[in-house]
Design an enzyme around this catalytic site. Sequence first.
Site: not given
Ligand code: PEP
Ligand code: MG
Length: 576
Positions: A192, A436, A460, A507
């Site tokens: 992140h 995910e 994820d 996403c």
């Molecule tokens: C993901 O896991 O792809 C996602 C978009 O969520 P994050 O990156 O915030 O865990």
């Molecule tokens: Mg995620």
Amino acid sequence: MVVIKGIAASPGISIGKAYVLEDDEIVVNRIELPRELLRAEVKRFKSAQKATHRDLDAAEAKVLKLLGKQHAKLIDAHRLILRDTLITREVPQRIIREGVNAEFALSESLEAVNQQFEKMEDEFFRERRHDLFDVGKRLLSHLLKQSKRSLSNIIDSNCVLIARNLLPSDTLGLHESKISGFATDLGGKTSHTAILAQSLEIPAVVGLSDISRRLKTGDQVILDGDQGMVIINPGPETISKYQRAQQKSLQDERALESLRGQPTVTLDGKSFRLEANLDAPEEIKSILALQVDGIGLFRTEYLFLNRPAPPLEEEQAKAYAGIVKALDPRPVVIRTADIGGDRLADLGIDGPKNETNPFMGLRGVRLFLRHTDLFKTQLRAILRASLKGNVRILIPMVSSVGEVQSARRLLSQAQAELQAEGADFPKKIELGIMVEIPSTAMMLEAFLPFVDFVSIGTNDLIQYTLAVDRINEHVTHLYDPFHPAVIYLLDHVIQTAHKKGRWVGICGEMTSDPQAVPLLVGMGVDSLSVSPRMFLRIKQAVRSLRYGPLSGFAAKALACSDSEQIRRMLADQGLQ
Ligand code: PEP
Ligand code: MG
């Protein structure tokens, strides 16, 4: 000149002087404070004391479990030290009397006691000073954690920040500072921290293993966020080569500008929704300028990080309404907060702390179903904001149908409460889940009766499918979006959802990789939500493809036994 290879986390080039953030070593500076700030400084010290008490509670529970009652008594001794007047009275008095910062007042008091201990003849008592320093260190680290947030105060303009590690909460604070890039020893491409760096348009390289020890503040560096490397003490020729590359990438970006507002459609006429991920409110201006089709993922965690208590409904509703109104009539997918994993928030709740495997722990919907008050407050705020435009709700980290049913129940309760209060809100709102976790992907059909749409989080999904920690630099080479198992799950989710008439978005960071786009386009996903930085480049990639020949590609890829073959097949088609 020394070149160190790491992991490209956020694109861009930065040339400047290094600022090395000391992390493990606790450096305490004497800062004289004006009179009017001294009360607040004492308050800050008291809140560090409270946080240390919480640490000790957690440590006690752990010791009890692992070693038993006898050893847990040590924690009692630490608690006594924390309650001693040396800490509770003398440090606040010193802050007021000497007009100094809490860290300095504490270290002065500890040093005074240390000298008394050293004079003791009895070895047993003399050795107790280690306990005192243990507690003192905990307190100091809480105090320094608070002040590290305002990195802008300590860092010179335009420097390249070098640190052992940066948490997402640290990175959020970076946009206020004037740093031109950062490099860390630890971290992975889809951590992140890396994602936030891209959002805030800060070039970054992570996973450099020991760069924080190899550099000192003031060294000249070039940080190459495209290739994932850092050059220490570059020669004049290298500097001018990188300056030219900086110019070139500016020109390339300008060349993409003509794509703003153009449809995201393949050469043979298949259209896609191209949306943006929003991680911090500062991004909204550039997202609007890109003329996106919507926000496919609004990560709301920024509202929960770096604060001692969760945001109230009013604050949340205002934050969401601002974004929703700015995008109206285009949709905004608001994800309920995914706290946990590497996004730790100390919200004064019984939350995830000291977990051995935080990414498999109390994260996302799991945490919010334990603290339903937090969940309902956020749902109420989203419902109120949805009056301002087109909102969809997205639930993260779903691993069982029961979780979706519970989320739906809480949503109905939030709606009933708002109705009883006479508040205005739309009666119908779409609710979707993040896919995910592999079990959710495999069992998607069972979830579909309860959801209006699904959004695949590849960051994820890849980590859990391949058992590769997304923030661990030692296994980055195994984090492979082209692994046949990942492709199988993506294709399975899209086809299963389509059969039941649900739309599917993706996403995760995979959407921002131009090399992965042909694969995702071929699977017929409905929406791609990308990092704003890559928005126009991805639009360009889609517009250069033909959907027809790609539509069977996933099926062919599934016949491959490894990702190398898949990449080769893409290359043979001129797609890589
Ligand atoms: C993901 O896991 O792809 C996602 C978009 O969520 P994050 O990156 O915030 O865990
Ligand atoms: Mg995620």
